[in-house]
Design an enzyme around this catalytic site. Structure first.
Site, mmCIF file in Angstrom:
data_model
loop_
_atom_site.group_PDB
_atom_site.id
_atom_site.type_symbol
_atom_site.label_atom_id
_atom_site.label_comp_id
_atom_site.label_asym_id
_atom_site.label_seq_id
_atom_site.Cartn_x
_atom_site.Cartn_y
_atom_site.Cartn_z
ATOM 1 N N ARG A 111 -8.543 -0.369 4.436
ATOM 2 C CA ARG A 111 -7.732 0.642 3.743
ATOM 3 C C ARG A 111 -6.363 0.052 3.397
ATOM 4 O O ARG A 111 -5.702 0.527 2.479
ATOM 5 C CB ARG A 111 -7.491 1.849 4.657
ATOM 6 N N CYS A 143 -5.282 12.969 12.338
ATOM 7 C CA CYS A 143 -5.868 11.642 12.263
ATOM 8 C C CYS A 143 -5.668 11.012 13.636
ATOM 9 O O CYS A 143 -4.963 11.569 14.473
ATOM 10 C CB CYS A 143 -5.261 10.834 11.125
ATOM 11 N N ARG A 188 -0.027 14.970 12.428
ATOM 12 C CA ARG A 188 0.477 14.716 11.083
ATOM 13 C C ARG A 188 0.585 15.962 10.188
ATOM 14 O O ARG A 188 -0.117 16.094 9.185
ATOM 15 C CB ARG A 188 -0.357 13.624 10.409
ATOM 16 N N LYS A 214 0.840 -1.212 0.000
ATOM 17 C CA LYS A 214 0.000 0.000 0.000
ATOM 18 C C LYS A 214 0.870 1.257 0.000
ATOM 19 O O LYS A 214 0.643 2.183 -0.755
ATOM 20 C CB LYS A 214 -0.903 0.010 1.245
ATOM 21 N N ASN A 215 1.881 1.263 0.868
ATOM 22 C CA ASN A 215 2.676 2.486 0.994
ATOM 23 C C ASN A 215 3.601 2.713 -0.189
ATOM 24 O O ASN A 215 4.178 3.785 -0.325
ATOM 25 C CB ASN A 215 3.473 2.472 2.303
ATOM 26 N N ASP A 272 4.388 0.951 12.005
ATOM 27 C CA ASP A 272 3.183 0.266 11.530
ATOM 28 C C ASP A 272 3.065 -1.162 12.084
ATOM 29 O O ASP A 272 2.008 -1.779 11.977
ATOM 30 C CB ASP A 272 3.153 0.229 9.990
HETATM 31 C C1 UD1 Z 1 4.204 6.923 6.032
HETATM 32 C C2 UD1 Z 1 3.328 5.702 5.879
HETATM 33 C C3 UD1 Z 1 2.784 5.268 7.237
HETATM 34 C C4 UD1 Z 1 3.908 5.093 8.242
HETATM 35 C C5 UD1 Z 1 4.786 6.328 8.299
HETATM 36 C C6 UD1 Z 1 6.014 6.156 9.175
HETATM 37 C C7 UD1 Z 1 2.439 6.014 3.649
HETATM 38 C C8 UD1 Z 1 1.257 6.266 2.786
HETATM 39 N N1 UD1 Z 1 2.243 6.013 4.972
HETATM 40 O O1 UD1 Z 1 3.361 7.982 6.496
HETATM 41 O O2 UD1 Z 1 2.097 4.035 7.062
HETATM 42 O O3 UD1 Z 1 3.346 4.885 9.532
HETATM 43 O O4 UD1 Z 1 5.253 6.654 6.974
HETATM 44 O O5 UD1 Z 1 6.774 5.080 8.745
HETATM 45 O O6 UD1 Z 1 3.520 5.759 3.159
HETATM 46 N N2 UD1 Z 1 6.056 14.865 10.161
HETATM 47 C C9 UD1 Z 1 6.194 16.208 10.407
HETATM 48 N N3 UD1 Z 1 6.110 17.066 9.336
HETATM 49 C C10 UD1 Z 1 5.933 16.620 8.062
HETATM 50 C C11 UD1 Z 1 5.806 15.235 7.825
HETATM 51 C C12 UD1 Z 1 5.882 14.369 8.903
HETATM 52 O O7 UD1 Z 1 6.341 16.643 11.542
HETATM 53 O O8 UD1 Z 1 5.877 17.456 7.135
HETATM 54 C C13 UD1 Z 1 6.104 13.908 11.303
HETATM 55 C C14 UD1 Z 1 4.791 13.153 11.484
HETATM 56 O O9 UD1 Z 1 3.865 13.904 12.234
HETATM 57 C C15 UD1 Z 1 5.240 11.898 12.195
HETATM 58 C C16 UD1 Z 1 6.629 11.651 11.599
HETATM 59 O O10 UD1 Z 1 7.037 12.886 11.008
HETATM 60 O O11 UD1 Z 1 5.340 12.126 13.560
HETATM 61 C C17 UD1 Z 1 6.661 10.553 10.552
HETATM 62 O O12 UD1 Z 1 5.781 10.863 9.502
HETATM 63 P P1 UD1 Z 1 6.044 10.440 7.998
HETATM 64 O O13 UD1 Z 1 7.299 9.636 7.906
HETATM 65 O O14 UD1 Z 1 5.933 11.645 7.142
HETATM 66 O O15 UD1 Z 1 4.815 9.500 7.718
HETATM 67 P P2 UD1 Z 1 3.895 9.478 6.439
HETATM 68 O O16 UD1 Z 1 4.703 9.674 5.208
HETATM 69 O O17 UD1 Z 1 2.720 10.324 6.659
#
Ligand code: UD1
Length: 419
Positions: free
Chosen positions: A399, A118, A123, A22-23, A307
């Site tokens: 999902r 969420c 996030r 999925k990711n 995850d």
């Molecule tokens: C992706 C995965 C999700 C997984 C996560 C961490 C997808 C679709 N989803 O989510 O399943 O749990 O990686 O491995 O690939 N953050 C910030 N600012 C930003 C972006 C992130 O502060 O602009 C923080 C987030 O709040 C969180 C951390 O960074 O605490 C990790 O988030 P991130 O690695 O970005 O996760 P996703 O890409 O959303």
């Protein structure tokens, strides 16, 4: 609303084939916006998140044919009619924000609703936007959306404060068509980043360093169509490994990449769950002897994946002794602990750690999936629990897990989906 009814299921046995990730598919689908030519993606999991992203792209005028039987998607983003995403649809999945980088690169403009909070945390998307600004884009927030524009994207050195998976992917995609060289420092190294970079390279992108903390992208003038098969879902694979352990079963898991599973395999081994490589992409998972309590901390790859935290909590809750889970990636990812307590688990949350005292048995009751991986954890606990468990809000689970009920049934689990 649909529910899963799960009964005690001892000793799951048989073979299960892992679906595409999925990711990985979500950013790859977003990346097809970078070219006007045909792209074909195979091994696509038929998940509600994938269907939602396809629908968003269709609204923008992209030609998409999703052959669900064949698990393949054909995309052609020749001319898109708008660079704006629908609020309702974008709100359904955070992955929708990944179309910003490709739209910015190809059309120099995008208007995407903020993904919002969420259940697992706030996030934010600040790291994505900082990266785009470094490439020369201007962002404006109004009416809950981010409007981003650029005259010409120019490569730069971008330091990420945290190795965010989404920010790394979004910036990498935007940089493929920028002028000059972009370096992302403290980049995420998750296997899904490598899969996306592989697809982008097939499209003609110039990328190196993916899978390490420094990724270099040299912009090219144009990208072309490409064919790709999505990598197997390492989190789905990990979930079935726990299914083997928690039911004291013996499962052969097919279509796995051992390298991607190392952080999970290491923790299973500490807990005395046995794994054995059968063939290049096939692992056997079983138990022999007493399972042991463990401590684990979620971290960006190659650390233990956040995850897999909820599925592990389910397993640790029935292993005699004290286990500790520390969540460092998301600020609020222990909602499932409350549901597990309702099944008889003994879990204390202290700040970012969960202290788990293993109990002899869990008992079935009514529980609610609070998010995707929490829901998967509840199914696992339900397999081991005494009596029936009724899991509601399973749309979260659907999902991210393709045919989970059918796959578990094939292994001998007592699970059914009721409307
Ligand atoms: C992706 C995965 C999700 C997984 C996560 C961490 C997808 C679709 N989803 O989510 O399943 O749990 O990686 O491995 O690939 N953050 C910030 N600012 C930003 C972006 C992130 O502060 O602009 C923080 C987030 O709040 C969180 C951390 O960074 O605490 C990790 O988030 P991130 O690695 O970005 O996760 P996703 O890409 O959303």
């Amino acid at each position: 609303m649909a529910k899963f009814i799960v009964g005690t299921s001892k000793g799951l046995k048989g073979n299960v084939t892992i679906s595409g990730s999925k990711n990985a598919i979500l950013p790859i689908l977003a990346a097809t916006l970078l070219t006007e030519e045909d792209c074909t993606v195979k091994s696509v999991p038929v998940l509600s998140d994938v269907i939602a992203l396809c629908s968003m792209l269709k609204d923008m005028g992209v030609d998409i044919v999703f052959d669900k039987e064949q698990e393949s998607i054909a995309v052609r983003a020749k001319n898109i009619s708008k660079t704006e995403a629908d609020y309702e649809k974008a709100g359904k999945l955070r992955g929708s924000f990944l179309i910003m980088g490709p739209l910015l690169a190809r059309y120099k403009e995008a208007n995407i609703p903020l993904p919002g909070g969420c259940p697992i945390g706030s996030r934010p998307v600040d790291l994505h936007l900082k990266g785009f600004s470094a490439l020369g884009a201007k962002t404006q927030q109004a009416h809950g959306s981010i409007h981003i524009t650029a005259r010409q994207l120019k490569g730069d050195k971008i330091y990420l404060d945290f190795p965010s998976v989404g920010a790394t992917e979004n910036i990498m995609m935007a940089a493929t068509l920028a002028k000059g060289v972009t370096t992302i420092v403290n980049a995420a190294a998750e296997p899904e980043i490598i899969d996306l970079a592989t697809f982008l390279k097939k499209m003609g992108a110039d990328i190196s360093g993916e899978g390490t903390d420094t990724i270099t992208i040299t912009g090219v003038k144009k990208l072309h169509g490409a064919k790709h098969t999505v990598m197997p879902d390492r989190i789905e694979a990990g979930t079935f490994m726990i299914a083997a352990a928690i039911t004291k079963g013996d499962i052969i898991i097919e279509q796995v990449i051992e390298r991607d599973l190392k952080p999970i395999l290491a923790k299973l081994s500490e807990a005395n769950v046995k794994t054995e490589k059968i063939e290049e992409k096939t692992l056997r998972v079983y138990t022999a002897g007493k399972l042991q309590p463990i401590s684990l901390k979620t971290m960006p790859f190659p650390g233990f994946p956040t995850d897999m935290q909820a599925p592990f909590m389910s397993l640790l809750s029935i292993i005699k002794g004290t286990s500790v889970i520390t969540e460092t990636v998301f600020e609020n990812r222990f909602l499932h602990a409350g549901e597990l307590q309702r099944m008889g688990a003994k879990i204390n949350i202290e700040s970012r750690s969960a202290i788990i005292e293993g109990v002899e048995k869990l008992t079935g009751t009514q529980v609610k999936a609070t998010d995707l991986r929490a829901g998967a954890g509840l199914i696992l606990s339900a397999l081991a629990a005494e009596g029936k468990t009724e899991i509601s809000d399973i749309y979260h689970i659907e999902r991210g897990y393709y045919n989970i009920e059918k796959k578990l049934k094939n292994l001998g689990a007592d699970i059914c989906r009721v409307e």
